[in-house]
Scaffold this active site. Structure first.
Site: not given
Length: 186
Positions: A112-113
Site C-alpha cells: 500500500c503506502h
C-alpha cells in the site's frame, strides 16, 4: 512447517497502520511457522486504523525500531496505512533497518503506502514495484518501474523486493513473502 527457523521483522509506527496490512501478514507468516517480531516507534500499544479512518485493533509491539537490528532476521515487512507510512518514511531507524536488510540481500516487502519508506531509503531505483495508486508518481520519480498488479516480486536486484497495492491483495502479498522465505524466487 514451511518457515520453521525463519524470522521476520515488521516495521510500524504506533498510530495509523492499516489494521489488516499489519495483522494478516503477521498471522500468515506465523501460521507458516515463522517467528514474527513487530517493531514500533515506541514501546506502547499500536493503534491501527481501518481504511485510514476507523479505529482498528490494538497490537502490542515486541520491540522498538531503535532497538531492532537486521541480525537474526530473514526478511522485513512494511505495512501501509497513510498515516503510518508518512511517519515511517522519515523515521531514521526505519530507514536504517530496511537499508540493512537490502544491503544484506534479505527480502524487503512493502504494501500500500509502505513503499514510501523505500523511496526515502533510496531502494526503488530500477526496481519493478507496485503500490497504492497515489504513490505511482513518487515511485516513478524515484526510478521504479511501477505496474498495477496485486503483487510484484522483483528478484533482479541485490535483494528480493515484494510489493502490493492494498488490503485486497493481502493473500497474494503474504503468499509471495512465504514463497520467498521458503526459497522460491517467483
Amino acid at each position: 512447517m514451511a518457515l520453521d527457523g525463519k524470522s521476520v521483522l515488521v516495521l510500524t509506527t504506533n498510530y495509523g497502520t492499516e489494521q489488516d496490512e499489519l495483522t494478516k501478514p503477521v498471522a500468515a507468516l506465523r501460521d507458516a511457522g515463522a517467528r514474527v517480531v513487530v517493531a514500533a516507534q515506541k514501546p506502547e500499544v499500536i493503534a491501527t486504523l481501518v481504511s485510514d479512518k476507523d479505529p482498528g485493533d490494538k497490537v502490542e509491539p515486541d520491540t522498538t525500531l531503535a532497538e531492532a537490528t537486521s541480525d537474526g532476521y530473514d526478511a522485513v515487512v512494511v505495512p501501509g496505512g497513510t498515516l503510518n507510512a508518512d511517519q515511517l518514511r522519515i523515521d531514521e531507524d526505519a530507514q536504517r533497518l530496511v537499508t540493512a536488510f537490502a544491503r544484506e540481500g534479505k527480502p524487503v516487502a512493502a504494501i500500500c503506502h509502505g513503499p514510501w519508506l523505500l523511496v526515502n531509503s533510496e531502494l526503488t531505483d530500477g526496481r519493478d514495484m507496485t503500490s497504492y495508486p497515489s504513490l505511482l508518481d513518487d515511485l516513478v520519480n524515484a526510478g521504479a518501474n511501477w505496474t498495477d498488479q496485486e503483487v510484484v516480486v522483483d528478484t533482479e536486484g541485490s535483494h528480493t523486493l515484494i510489493t502490493s497495492r492494498n488490503p485486497g491483495d493481502l493473500d497474494a502479498f503474504s503468499s509471495a513473502i512465504i514463497r520467498s522465505l521458503g526459497g522460491d524466487k517467483n
